[in-house]
Design a protein around this motif. Structure first.
Motif, PDB file in Angstrom:
ATOM      1  N   ALA A  43     -31.855   8.149  70.236  1.00  0.00           N
ATOM      2  CA  ALA A  43     -31.034   9.064  70.887  1.00  0.00           C
ATOM      3  C   ALA A  43     -29.579   9.246  70.592  1.00  0.00           C
ATOM      4  CB  ALA A  43     -31.324   9.352  72.578  1.00  0.00           C
ATOM      5  N   ALA A  44     -29.061   7.936  70.438  1.00  0.00           N
ATOM      6  CA  ALA A  44     -27.681   8.197  69.869  1.00  0.00           C
ATOM      7  C   ALA A  44     -27.324   8.518  68.661  1.00  0.00           C
ATOM      8  CB  ALA A  44     -27.420   6.554  70.225  1.00  0.00           C
ATOM      9  N   ARG A  45     -28.384   8.028  67.962  1.00  0.00           N
ATOM     10  CA  ARG A  45     -28.153   8.730  66.237  1.00  0.00           C
ATOM     11  C   ARG A  45     -28.293  10.108  66.282  1.00  0.00           C
ATOM     12  NH1 ARG A  45     -32.119  11.020  63.226  1.00  0.00           N
ATOM     13  NH2 ARG A  45     -32.093  11.179  61.019  1.00  0.00           N
ATOM     14  N   GLN A  46     -29.099  10.743  67.178  1.00  0.00           N
ATOM     15  CA  GLN A  46     -29.221  12.156  67.281  1.00  0.00           C
ATOM     16  C   GLN A  46     -27.840  13.016  67.938  1.00  0.00           C
ATOM     17  OE1 GLN A  46     -31.550  14.211  65.804  1.00  0.00           O
ATOM     18  NE2 GLN A  46     -30.371  16.166  66.389  1.00  0.00           N
ATOM     19  N   GLN A  47     -27.451  12.208  68.595  1.00  0.00           N
ATOM     20  CA  GLN A  47     -26.130  12.592  69.481  1.00  0.00           C
ATOM     21  C   GLN A  47     -24.797  12.618  68.281  1.00  0.00           C
ATOM     22  OE1 GLN A  47     -24.643   9.991  72.694  1.00  0.00           O
ATOM     23  NE2 GLN A  47     -24.091  11.876  73.754  1.00  0.00           N
ATOM     24  N   ARG A  48     -24.750  11.613  67.948  1.00  0.00           N
ATOM     25  CA  ARG A  48     -23.738  11.439  66.779  1.00  0.00           C
ATOM     26  C   ARG A  48     -23.839  12.224  65.854  1.00  0.00           C
ATOM     27  NH1 ARG A  48     -21.086   5.620  64.566  1.00  0.00           N
ATOM     28  NH2 ARG A  48     -20.599   5.553  66.857  1.00  0.00           N
ATOM     29  N   LEU A  49     -25.106  12.460  65.360  1.00  0.00           N
ATOM     30  CA  LEU A  49     -25.356  13.690  64.289  1.00  0.00           C
ATOM     31  C   LEU A  49     -24.818  14.839  64.601  1.00  0.00           C
ATOM     32  CD1 LEU A  49     -28.799  12.617  62.641  1.00  0.00           C
ATOM     33  CD2 LEU A  49     -26.263  12.906  61.607  1.00  0.00           C
ATOM     34  N   GLU A  50     -25.229  15.255  65.806  1.00  0.00           N
ATOM     35  CA  GLU A  50     -24.721  16.416  66.330  1.00  0.00           C
ATOM     36  C   GLU A  50     -23.407  16.600  66.785  1.00  0.00           C
ATOM     37  OE1 GLU A  50     -26.741  17.023  70.064  1.00  0.00           O
ATOM     38  OE2 GLU A  50     -28.770  17.361  68.810  1.00  0.00           O
ATOM     39  N   ILE A  51     -22.602  15.602  66.958  1.00  0.00           N
ATOM     40  CA  ILE A  51     -21.258  15.587  67.387  1.00  0.00           C
ATOM     41  C   ILE A  51     -20.379  15.887  65.937  1.00  0.00           C
ATOM     42  CG2 ILE A  51     -19.246  14.151  68.036  1.00  0.00           C
ATOM     43  CD1 ILE A  51     -21.242  13.028  70.206  1.00  0.00           C
ATOM     44  N   TRP A  52     -20.983  15.135  65.208  1.00  0.00           N
ATOM     45  CA  TRP A  52     -20.243  14.976  63.675  1.00  0.00           C
ATOM     46  C   TRP A  52     -20.511  16.324  62.864  1.00  0.00           C
ATOM     47  CZ3 TRP A  52     -20.628   9.733  60.761  1.00  0.00           C
ATOM     48  CH2 TRP A  52     -19.920   8.739  61.361  1.00  0.00           C
ATOM     49  N   LYS A  53     -21.849  17.072  63.295  1.00  0.00           N
ATOM     50  CA  LYS A  53     -22.057  18.271  62.535  1.00  0.00           C
ATOM     51  C   LYS A  53     -21.049  19.437  63.275  1.00  0.00           C
ATOM     52  CE  LYS A  53     -24.170  20.410  59.425  1.00  0.00           C
ATOM     53  NZ  LYS A  53     -25.860  20.689  59.493  1.00  0.00           N
ATOM     54  N   ASP A  54     -20.955  19.201  64.381  1.00  0.00           N
ATOM     55  CA  ASP A  54     -20.097  20.146  65.114  1.00  0.00           C
ATOM     56  C   ASP A  54     -18.520  20.227  64.491  1.00  0.00           C
ATOM     57  OD1 ASP A  54     -22.138  21.441  66.636  1.00  0.00           O
ATOM     58  OD2 ASP A  54     -21.714  20.300  68.221  1.00  0.00           O
ATOM     59  N   LYS A  55     -18.255  18.827  64.585  1.00  0.00           N
ATOM     60  CA  LYS A  55     -16.950  18.629  63.898  1.00  0.00           C
ATOM     61  C   LYS A  55     -16.734  19.263  62.372  1.00  0.00           C
ATOM     62  CE  LYS A  55     -15.291  14.378  66.843  1.00  0.00           C
ATOM     63  NZ  LYS A  55     -15.186  13.132  66.794  1.00  0.00           N
ATOM     64  N   TYR A  56     -17.739  18.894  61.672  1.00  0.00           N
ATOM     65  CA  TYR A  56     -17.652  19.143  60.597  1.00  0.00           C
ATOM     66  C   TYR A  56     -17.326  20.758  60.321  1.00  0.00           C
ATOM     67  CZ  TYR A  56     -19.058  20.508  55.486  1.00  0.00           C
ATOM     68  OH  TYR A  56     -19.106  21.274  54.495  1.00  0.00           O
ATOM     69  N   GLU A  57     -18.404  21.408  60.841  1.00  0.00           N
ATOM     70  CA  GLU A  57     -18.343  22.925  60.876  1.00  0.00           C
ATOM     71  C   GLU A  57     -17.105  23.483  61.140  1.00  0.00           C
ATOM     72  OE1 GLU A  57     -21.779  24.123  63.091  1.00  0.00           O
ATOM     73  OE2 GLU A  57     -23.140  23.442  61.331  1.00  0.00           O
ATOM     74  N   THR A  58     -16.394  22.762  62.323  1.00  0.00           N
ATOM     75  CA  THR A  58     -14.920  23.213  62.899  1.00  0.00           C
ATOM     76  C   THR A  58     -14.053  23.030  61.773  1.00  0.00           C
ATOM     77  OG1 THR A  58     -15.806  23.069  65.286  1.00  0.00           O
ATOM     78  CG2 THR A  58     -13.239  23.052  64.706  1.00  0.00           C
ATOM     79  N   ASP A  59     -13.972  21.822  61.358  1.00  0.00           N
ATOM     80  CA  ASP A  59     -13.048  21.256  60.284  1.00  0.00           C
ATOM     81  C   ASP A  59     -13.348  22.232  59.037  1.00  0.00           C
ATOM     82  OD1 ASP A  59     -12.453  19.445  62.055  1.00  0.00           O
ATOM     83  OD2 ASP A  59     -13.356  17.907  60.983  1.00  0.00           O
ATOM     84  N   ILE A  60     -14.387  22.366  58.289  1.00  0.00           N
ATOM     85  CA  ILE A  60     -14.394  23.180  57.330  1.00  0.00           C
ATOM     86  C   ILE A  60     -14.004  24.636  57.260  1.00  0.00           C
ATOM     87  CG2 ILE A  60     -16.951  23.808  57.570  1.00  0.00           C
ATOM     88  CD1 ILE A  60     -15.455  22.416  54.281  1.00  0.00           C
ATOM     89  N   LYS A  61     -14.402  25.344  58.472  1.00  0.00           N
ATOM     90  CA  LYS A  61     -13.854  26.649  58.842  1.00  0.00           C
ATOM     91  C   LYS A  61     -12.419  26.529  58.584  1.00  0.00           C
ATOM     92  CE  LYS A  61     -14.157  30.165  62.217  1.00  0.00           C
ATOM     93  NZ  LYS A  61     -14.777  30.549  63.480  1.00  0.00           N
ATOM     94  N   ALA A  62     -11.639  25.571  59.481  1.00  0.00           N
ATOM     95  CA  ALA A  62     -10.177  25.415  59.521  1.00  0.00           C
ATOM     96  C   ALA A  62      -9.731  25.553  57.953  1.00  0.00           C
ATOM     97  CB  ALA A  62      -9.882  24.502  60.357  1.00  0.00           C
ATOM     98  N   LEU A  63     -10.380  24.546  57.271  1.00  0.00           N
ATOM     99  CA  LEU A  63      -9.897  24.357  55.770  1.00  0.00           C
ATOM    100  C   LEU A  63      -9.839  25.537  55.103  1.00  0.00           C
ATOM    101  CD1 LEU A  63      -8.903  22.168  53.987  1.00  0.00           C
ATOM    102  CD2 LEU A  63     -11.283  21.733  53.301  1.00  0.00           C
ATOM    103  N   LYS A  64     -11.004  26.591  55.162  1.00  0.00           N
ATOM    104  CA  LYS A  64     -11.055  27.649  54.699  1.00  0.00           C
ATOM    105  C   LYS A  64     -10.269  28.814  54.893  1.00  0.00           C
ATOM    106  CE  LYS A  64     -16.229  27.167  53.318  1.00  0.00           C
ATOM    107  NZ  LYS A  64     -17.323  27.578  53.645  1.00  0.00           N
ATOM    108  N   GLU A  65      -9.855  28.681  56.096  1.00  0.00           N
ATOM    109  CA  GLU A  65      -8.757  29.607  56.782  1.00  0.00           C
ATOM    110  C   GLU A  65      -7.622  29.381  56.258  1.00  0.00           C
ATOM    111  OE1 GLU A  65      -9.468  29.302  61.080  1.00  0.00           O
ATOM    112  OE2 GLU A  65     -11.237  30.594  60.960  1.00  0.00           O
ATOM    113  N   TRP A  66      -7.093  27.967  55.938  1.00  0.00           N
ATOM    114  CA  TRP A  66      -5.699  27.686  55.150  1.00  0.00           C
ATOM    115  C   TRP A  66      -5.813  27.832  53.794  1.00  0.00           C
ATOM    116  CZ3 TRP A  66      -1.412  27.358  57.800  1.00  0.00           C
ATOM    117  CH2 TRP A  66      -1.269  27.033  58.901  1.00  0.00           C
ATOM    118  N   GLY A  67      -6.862  28.564  53.238  1.00  0.00           N
ATOM    119  CA  GLY A  67      -6.947  28.888  51.703  1.00  0.00           C
ATOM    120  C   GLY A  67      -6.799  27.544  51.045  1.00  0.00           C
ATOM    121  N   PHE A  68      -7.654  26.628  51.195  1.00  0.00           N
ATOM    122  CA  PHE A  68      -7.571  25.243  50.390  1.00  0.00           C
ATOM    123  C   PHE A  68      -8.633  25.686  49.240  1.00  0.00           C
ATOM    124  CE2 PHE A  68      -8.944  20.891  49.434  1.00  0.00           C
ATOM    125  CZ  PHE A  68      -8.142  20.456  49.380  1.00  0.00           C
ATOM    126  N   ASN A  69      -8.150  25.442  47.847  1.00  0.00           N
ATOM    127  CA  ASN A  69      -9.103  25.870  46.761  1.00  0.00           C
ATOM    128  C   ASN A  69     -10.160  25.292  46.541  1.00  0.00           C
ATOM    129  OD1 ASN A  69      -6.992  27.804  46.064  1.00  0.00           O
ATOM    130  ND2 ASN A  69      -5.698  26.361  44.902  1.00  0.00           N
TER     131      ASN A  69
END
Length: 692
Positions: free
Chosen positions: A159-185
């Protein structure tokens, strides 16, 4: 911790050493890089050295300019000494400042590492990054799939594995969206797979920000958000309780051994007192018989339960505890980081866990002593009468421990021998989790056995432990258990306080033992349907105890509640002093009814039997009339109200104990045949007299 090079050579790490040396780093001349199949690449004292490396030797030095952290990503320049050139540089990976401010230091470090990974040989840190394990060699649970993942089934890691994957996936999706919004090539190259790798590397290899304290103010080094990668230094493997010292200078970071280290011996690092679950989750390995091992118990307080209400009161009284995590742990029997005077029970079951279970196990009398502090909630171990709560808590914990063992063993029935490194570590982890619960049962059952044993001198650790097969635990583990039993002070102040029905009569004076025993045996023999399968002479069910308490209370009350005049011995007289003071005696003008309909129906049927016996066989009661008084109506010792009073009292003061948990622990078939039906026996708690 290092990976094993895929080609089995040291070439990459020797190149790393040369790179570090070129920039001002070093390995002390007494040590060298080494590699073997069990430890991978590591630091070793040279085997041909004539003497040990002395305590205080700084064996590794890494220049600050080679470290990788958030401070490199932002090209940090504010130093304690402005005259010193900043060692921090982004070296060509320029993340947008708005992105950095939006995602924070930890996520910035992950994306910064991703950037240099994607630069390949052009990265300044390439000599370091090439020695890091690629995704295919990472062994943390996040990289378990298919057959490997089956080895985590039934464990809390699943269960801890699944929880960490979900947390990290949510962080990644938020981060990559922000990176694209700042026009990173190059944002499209920063994929989830690369993020997962970078985050795993940081979680498994990064050091606390305090290693930078030589050049950055402590106020700018929050440990929970700043992580630092230390090339060359992180070649060292984890060794529990290794004595090392970090030397945070203004140019270099050093690792010094604080114990003499013999020739040929590995130089270990100390990742801290990590449990096997923490080692597995963060680093992808674990240690057999890890001294620092402990298991996290998932204990929830159902809404409306006493524990739930107590925790609410705690948060209201101490708002600062709102963010504090409950430390519900079962410790290794040799856990080394406890205070020397820690009690036997608290050395295995953390105070938070024991306190929470004590609240859930409390009866009405004990709950009046509930203690709520900023450190936790608990039923305190009061001088007289609260040992019952200790024993009831241990009984509940034993049930949880057995349930945990059954769950783990049942979920692993289909597993064969490990076929790769991930499965090997998963097996060590599973076995260690079972062992934690098994050794904890041995400790808990020792306290419960002392409470049930009426001849304390006959119960010795050696005879107790002789019931465990010699091959059950290692010799070292068995020795530690014995040491724990003989050297740790128990929360249980007195022994022999849990008694079965037949044992209570032995407390009575010799001249009244026979009449009391025979009277109750005769009465209960006519109510076999309510006490089966126990025979009347051992009627340890609710009805048997209720009738027994009725008889003893009437003997006590016949002396006018005078302890000195009572025909009961002092121990029982003091007990009834407490009971009659705590549990309100029944009124004479109102008929009591039990809250449980089935219980009320049973007592109603039993009353009819008693009334029939009074009419047809009055001699059954005459043998004790000189003790109870020849009373009538509500004053009679088996009157409906007193019977119900005694029934409710028995429910409060009885402790249900698992029958022979040691036999369950040593059973080789446990968990192999589906759910286990635990049998328990009720014991009446009668406190011993406290020493003056």
């Amino acid at each position: 911790m290092t990976s094993q090079s895929s080609d089995g050579s040291l070439d990459g790490h020797l190149a790393l050493q040369e790179w570090a040396t070129r920039h001002g780093g070093s390995l002390d001349g007494s040590v060298q890089l080494a590699r073997d199949d069990s430890r991978g690449v590591h630091i070793q004292v040279k085997p041909d050295r004539a003497s040990a490396v002395p305590r205080g030797t700084c064996v590794i030095k890494t220049p600050l300019s080679l470290t990788m952290s958030y401070f490199d990503a932002i090209d940090y320049t504010s130093l304690k000494d402005p005259s010193i050139e900043s060692p921090f540089s982004s070296h060509g990976v320029k993340l947008p400042r708005g992105f950095i401010d939006a995602v924070g230091p930890q996520e910035t470090t992950a994306f910064f590492l991703m950037g240099h990974y994607l630069k390949g040989k052009e990265s300044f840190w390439y000599p370091y990054i090439r020695t890091l394990p690629p995704p295919g060699e990472l062994t943390t649970p996040l990289y378990y799939e298919g057959e490997d993942l089956e080895w985590l089934q039934g464990t809390s890691l699943y269960a801890a594995r699944q929880q960490r994957l979900e947390i990290w996936k949510d962080k990644y999706e938020t981060d990559i969206k922000a990176l694209k919004e700042w026009g990173f090539n190059d944002a499209e190259r920063y994929t989830w797979d690369v993020y997962l790798w970078a985050s795993t590397i940081i979680a498994s290899r990064a050091f606390t920000a305090k290693v930078l304290a030589g050049v950055i103010e402590l106020s700018a080094l929050p440990e929970d958000t700043i992580s630092v990668l230390l090339p060359l230094v992180d070649v060292t493997n984890h060794r529990p309780l290794a004595r090392v010292e970090w030397q945070a200078g203004n140019e270099k970071i050093g690792l010094a051994v604080m114990e003499d280290t013999a020739a040929g011996r590995e130089v270990g690092n100390n990742y801290g007192p990590r449990s096997n679950e923490q080692l597995m989750m963060n680093y992808g390995f674990c240690i057999p018989e890890n001294l620092c091992d402990y298991r996290v118990v998932s204990l929830r307080a159902p809404p409306g339960s006493p524990l739930y209400e107590a925790k609410i009161q705690q948060k209201q009284a101490f708002p600062e505890t709102g963010s504090k995590e409950d430390q519900y742990y079962v410790f290794n029997v040799s856990y080394p980081l406890l205070a020397p005077d820690t009690s036997l029970e608290h050395s295995i079951f953390s105070p938070d866990l024991f306190g929470a279970v004590s609240v859930l196990s409390a009866n009405d009398r004990e709950f009046e002593t509930l203690e709520i502090t900023k450190d936790g909630v608990k039923i305190p171990s009061a001088p007289h009468g609260n040992s019952r709560n200790i024993l009831a808590s241990l009984s509940q914990i034993v049930i949880e421990l057995i349930t945990h063992i059954v769950k783990l063993k049942s979920s692993g029935q289909s597993l064969q021998e490990p076929r790769n490194l991930k499965q090997t570590h998963a097996k060590i982890y599973r076995d260690s989790q079972v062992m934690l619960s098994e050794t904890a049962i041995v400790i808990a059952e020792w306290t419960l056995a002392r409470a049930r044993h009426q001849n304390a001198q006959a119960l010795l650790p050696d005879s107790y432990l002789s019931r465990i097969p010699t091959d059950k635990f290692s010799e070292e583990a068995t020795a530690r258990i014995k040491s724990k039993l003989t050297q740790s002070k128990s929360l249980l102040r007195k022994e022999g306080e849990l008694l079965q029905f037949s044992e209570v009569f032995a407390l009575l004076p010799q001249e009244i033992q026979g009449p009391c025993r025979e009277c109750l045996r005769s009465i209960l023999s006519h109510a076999k349907q309510f006490i089966a399968p126990s025979p009347p002479e051992n009627a340890s069910g609710p009805l048997g105890y209720a009738v027994l308490i009725c008889l003893l209370s009437s003997i006590y009350r016949s002396a006018g509640s005078s302890t000195e005049k009572s025909q009961l011995p002092p121990r029982l007289a003091r007990w009834f002093d407490i009971l009659l003071d705590t549990y309100q005696p029944p009124p004479e003008d109102v008929s009591w009814v039990l809250p449980d309909e089935e219980d009320e129906e049973m007592l109603g049927a039993f009353e009819e039997i008693v009334e029939t016996l009074r009419r047809r066989k009055p001699t059954l009661f005459s043998s004790v009339s000189h003790l109870t008084g020849d009373w009538e109506g509500d004053a009679w010792w088996l009157s409906p109200n007193w019977l119900r009073w005694a029934w409710m009292l028995a429910e409060q003061e009885v402790v249900n104990v698992v029958d022979d948990p040691l036999q369950i622990v040593t059973s080789k078939s446990l968990g192999s045949g589906g759910p286990v039906a635990l049998s328990t026996s009720p014991y009446l708690y009668i406190p011993q007299a406290e020493s003056p």
